[in-house]
Design an enzyme around this catalytic site. Structure first.
Site, PDB file in Angstrom:
ATOM      1  N   GLY A  11       0.772  -1.228   0.000  1.00 25.94           N
ATOM      2  CA  GLY A  11       0.000   0.000   0.000  1.00 25.94           C
ATOM      3  C   GLY A  11       0.805   1.280   0.000  1.00 25.94           C
ATOM      4  O   GLY A  11       0.324   2.319   0.458  1.00 25.94           O
ATOM      5  N   ASN A  13       1.577   2.993  -2.615  1.00 25.74           N
ATOM      6  CA  ASN A  13       0.881   3.918  -3.527  1.00 25.74           C
ATOM      7  C   ASN A  13      -0.366   4.490  -2.865  1.00 25.74           C
ATOM      8  O   ASN A  13      -0.677   5.671  -3.015  1.00 25.74           O
ATOM      9  CB  ASN A  13       0.518   3.195  -4.833  1.00 25.74           C
ATOM     10  CG  ASN A  13       1.697   3.127  -5.788  1.00 25.74           C
ATOM     11  OD1 ASN A  13       2.040   4.117  -6.408  1.00 25.74           O
ATOM     12  ND2 ASN A  13       2.319   1.976  -5.869  1.00 25.74           N
ATOM     13  N   ARG A  65     -15.199 -18.543  -9.277  1.00 26.27           N
ATOM     14  CA  ARG A  65     -14.635 -17.239  -9.643  1.00 26.27           C
ATOM     15  C   ARG A  65     -15.744 -16.222  -9.884  1.00 26.27           C
ATOM     16  O   ARG A  65     -15.645 -15.056  -9.516  1.00 26.27           O
ATOM     17  CB  ARG A  65     -13.769 -17.387 -10.908  1.00 26.27           C
ATOM     18  CG  ARG A  65     -13.195 -16.053 -11.366  1.00 26.27           C
ATOM     19  CD  ARG A  65     -11.933 -16.157 -12.173  1.00 26.27           C
ATOM     20  NE  ARG A  65     -11.299 -14.850 -12.232  1.00 26.27           N
ATOM     21  CZ  ARG A  65     -10.461 -14.359 -11.301  1.00 26.27           C
ATOM     22  NH1 ARG A  65     -10.168 -15.100 -10.249  1.00 26.27           N
ATOM     23  NH2 ARG A  65      -9.935 -13.150 -11.400  1.00 26.27           N
ATOM     24  N   ILE A  92      -7.367  -9.762 -11.861  1.00 21.52           N
ATOM     25  CA  ILE A  92      -7.912  -9.325 -13.164  1.00 21.52           C
ATOM     26  C   ILE A  92      -9.290  -8.705 -12.913  1.00 21.52           C
ATOM     27  O   ILE A  92     -10.136  -9.317 -12.254  1.00 21.52           O
ATOM     28  CB  ILE A  92      -8.046 -10.533 -14.121  1.00 21.52           C
ATOM     29  CG1 ILE A  92      -6.689 -11.209 -14.319  1.00 21.52           C
ATOM     30  CG2 ILE A  92      -8.653 -10.105 -15.464  1.00 21.52           C
ATOM     31  CD1 ILE A  92      -5.650 -10.345 -14.991  1.00 21.52           C
ATOM     32  N   ASN A 107      -4.966   2.585 -13.442  1.00 20.15           N
ATOM     33  CA  ASN A 107      -3.995   1.638 -12.872  1.00 20.15           C
ATOM     34  C   ASN A 107      -2.614   2.263 -12.930  1.00 20.15           C
ATOM     35  O   ASN A 107      -2.300   3.022 -13.849  1.00 20.15           O
ATOM     36  CB  ASN A 107      -4.008   0.331 -13.683  1.00 20.15           C
ATOM     37  CG  ASN A 107      -3.029  -0.703 -13.149  1.00 20.15           C
ATOM     38  OD1 ASN A 107      -3.022  -0.988 -11.956  1.00 20.15           O
ATOM     39  ND2 ASN A 107      -2.185  -1.247 -14.036  1.00 20.15           N
ATOM     40  N   HIS A 109       1.279   1.223 -13.314  1.00 24.93           N
ATOM     41  CA  HIS A 109       2.131   0.084 -13.664  1.00 24.93           C
ATOM     42  C   HIS A 109       3.587   0.532 -13.569  1.00 24.93           C
ATOM     43  O   HIS A 109       3.931   1.613 -14.077  1.00 24.93           O
ATOM     44  CB  HIS A 109       1.817  -0.422 -15.072  1.00 24.93           C
ATOM     45  CG  HIS A 109       2.661  -1.591 -15.481  1.00 24.93           C
ATOM     46  ND1 HIS A 109       2.443  -2.871 -14.989  1.00 24.93           N
ATOM     47  CD2 HIS A 109       3.761  -1.674 -16.280  1.00 24.93           C
ATOM     48  CE1 HIS A 109       3.365  -3.684 -15.478  1.00 24.93           C
ATOM     49  NE2 HIS A 109       4.164  -2.987 -16.265  1.00 24.93           N
ATOM     50  N   ASP A 150      -2.828  -4.153 -18.817  1.00 24.83           N
ATOM     51  CA  ASP A 150      -1.928  -3.000 -19.033  1.00 24.83           C
ATOM     52  C   ASP A 150      -2.041  -2.452 -20.454  1.00 24.83           C
ATOM     53  O   ASP A 150      -1.076  -1.932 -21.019  1.00 24.83           O
ATOM     54  CB  ASP A 150      -0.461  -3.393 -18.760  1.00 24.83           C
ATOM     55  CG  ASP A 150      -0.278  -3.976 -17.359  1.00 24.83           C
ATOM     56  OD1 ASP A 150       0.585  -4.872 -17.218  1.00 24.83           O
ATOM     57  OD2 ASP A 150      -0.997  -3.559 -16.440  1.00 24.83           O
ATOM     58  N   GLN A 178      10.385   7.913  -7.243  1.00 22.22           N
ATOM     59  CA  GLN A 178      10.610   8.965  -8.243  1.00 22.22           C
ATOM     60  C   GLN A 178       9.539   8.998  -9.321  1.00 22.22           C
ATOM     61  O   GLN A 178       9.498   9.917 -10.138  1.00 22.22           O
ATOM     62  CB  GLN A 178      12.000   8.794  -8.896  1.00 22.22           C
ATOM     63  CG  GLN A 178      13.156   8.948  -7.914  1.00 22.22           C
ATOM     64  CD  GLN A 178      14.509   8.869  -8.604  1.00 22.22           C
ATOM     65  OE1 GLN A 178      14.616   8.880  -9.820  1.00 22.22           O
ATOM     66  NE2 GLN A 178      15.575   8.754  -7.812  1.00 22.22           N
TER      67      GLN A 178
HETATM   68  C1  GRF Z   1       4.650  -2.513  -6.532  1.00 20.67           C
HETATM   69  O1  GRF Z   1       5.353  -3.462  -7.323  1.00 20.67           O
HETATM   70  C2  GRF Z   1       4.379  -1.304  -7.360  1.00 20.67           C
HETATM   71  O2  GRF Z   1       5.468  -1.048  -8.246  1.00 20.67           O
HETATM   72  C3  GRF Z   1       3.153  -1.704  -8.124  1.00 20.67           C
HETATM   73  O3  GRF Z   1       2.409  -2.513  -7.219  1.00 20.67           O
HETATM   74  C4  GRF Z   1       3.280  -3.091  -6.228  1.00 20.67           C
HETATM   75  C5  GRF Z   1       2.803  -2.843  -4.834  1.00 20.67           C
HETATM   76  O4  GRF Z   1       2.766  -1.483  -4.602  1.00 20.67           O
HETATM   77  N1  GRF Z   1       2.412  -0.562  -8.557  1.00 20.67           N
HETATM   78  P1  GRF Z   1       2.137  -0.912  -3.218  1.00 20.67           P
HETATM   79  O5  GRF Z   1       3.302  -0.683  -2.296  1.00 20.67           O
HETATM   80  O6  GRF Z   1       1.189  -1.974  -2.664  1.00 20.67           O
HETATM   81  O7  GRF Z   1       1.441   0.343  -3.605  1.00 20.67           O
END
Ligand code: GRF
Length: 208
Positions: A11, A13, A65, A92, A107, A109, A150, A178
């Site tokens: 988490g 992000n 599923r 997915i 998303n 990536h 993606d 970064q």
């Molecule tokens: C990481 O590999 C990040 O690069 C990708 O998702 C994975 C987990 O990220 N976006 P986070 O720390 O859970 O946000």
């Protein structure tokens, strides 16, 4: 703008988004819920510490599923989001969810799409392939989610230099610090404030 963040891991992000809402980098936005497919995702702890409702929808809790996907979509719907942010979410997305929230799912990536993306390119695997190939620049991409992996329209990208002797872990951290943690909040704020434009080529740009 009611925003739901979907997570599977640490988490970081999500944390970058929460910090950006707190410090005003992201405006006009309420993070109204966090959904994880893993009960042990530290992202759920980050949500709880921020006082944001967290929901776990685990595939293991459902016989088929289809039942899992219906439960996941019901959890998303329960927050009535205007925007859904996939932040390290490793499931997915159900086709019905793509349809119902068309052009309202983004998303992050950890590469410069269309390089190093698609099936099998997630987490550290992305950076392992980047170092194996010996490219000198990588980075991160925010894109709208479509039914592919993606493959949706690109909204924002930020480049990061590879350094000699980089390990996948060191590179992943640099790309997060970064690039990911910068462009994901930027994209959310731009959407929340109607600063997305499509050009004559049909490509998306953020207007400052
Ligand atoms: C990481 O590999 C990040 O690069 C990708 O998702 C994975 C987990 O990220 N976006 P986070 O720390 O859970 O946000």
């Amino acid at each position: 703008m009611r925003t739901v963040v979907m997570v599977s891991g640490g988490g970081t992000n999500l944390q970058a988004i929460l910090d950006a809402v707190s410090d005003g980098t992201i405006t006009n936005t309420e993070i109204c819920g966090v959904i994880s497919n893993r009960a042990d995702a530290y992202a759920l702890t980050r949500a709880a510490e921020a006082g944001i409702p967290g929901v776990c929808v685990s595939r293991k809790a459902y016989g088929t599923r289809e039942e899992f996907e219906n439960a996941l979509l019901a959890a998303v719907d329960s927050f009535a989001p205007d925007l859904i942010v996939l932040a390290g979410f490793l499931v997915i997305i159900p086709k019905e969810m793509i349809r119902r929230y068309e052009r309202r799912i983004i998303n992050i990536h950890p590469s410069l799409i269309p390089s190093f993306c698609g099936d099998g390119f997630y987490g550290l695997h992305v950076h392992e392939r980047v170092l194996e190939r010996g490219v000198k620049v990588t980075g991160a991409t925010v894109h709208f989610v479509d039914e592919g992996t993606d493959t949706g329209p690109i909204l924002l990208q930020k480049a990061v230099a590879i350094q000699p002797d980089d390990t996948p872990e060191v590179l992943q951290r640099r790309v997060m610090e970064q690039a990911e943690w910068i462009i994901l909040p930027q994209a959310i704020d731009a959407i929340a404030n109607n600063r997305i434009r499509r050009d004559a080529n049909g490509n998306f740009f953020i207007m400052n």
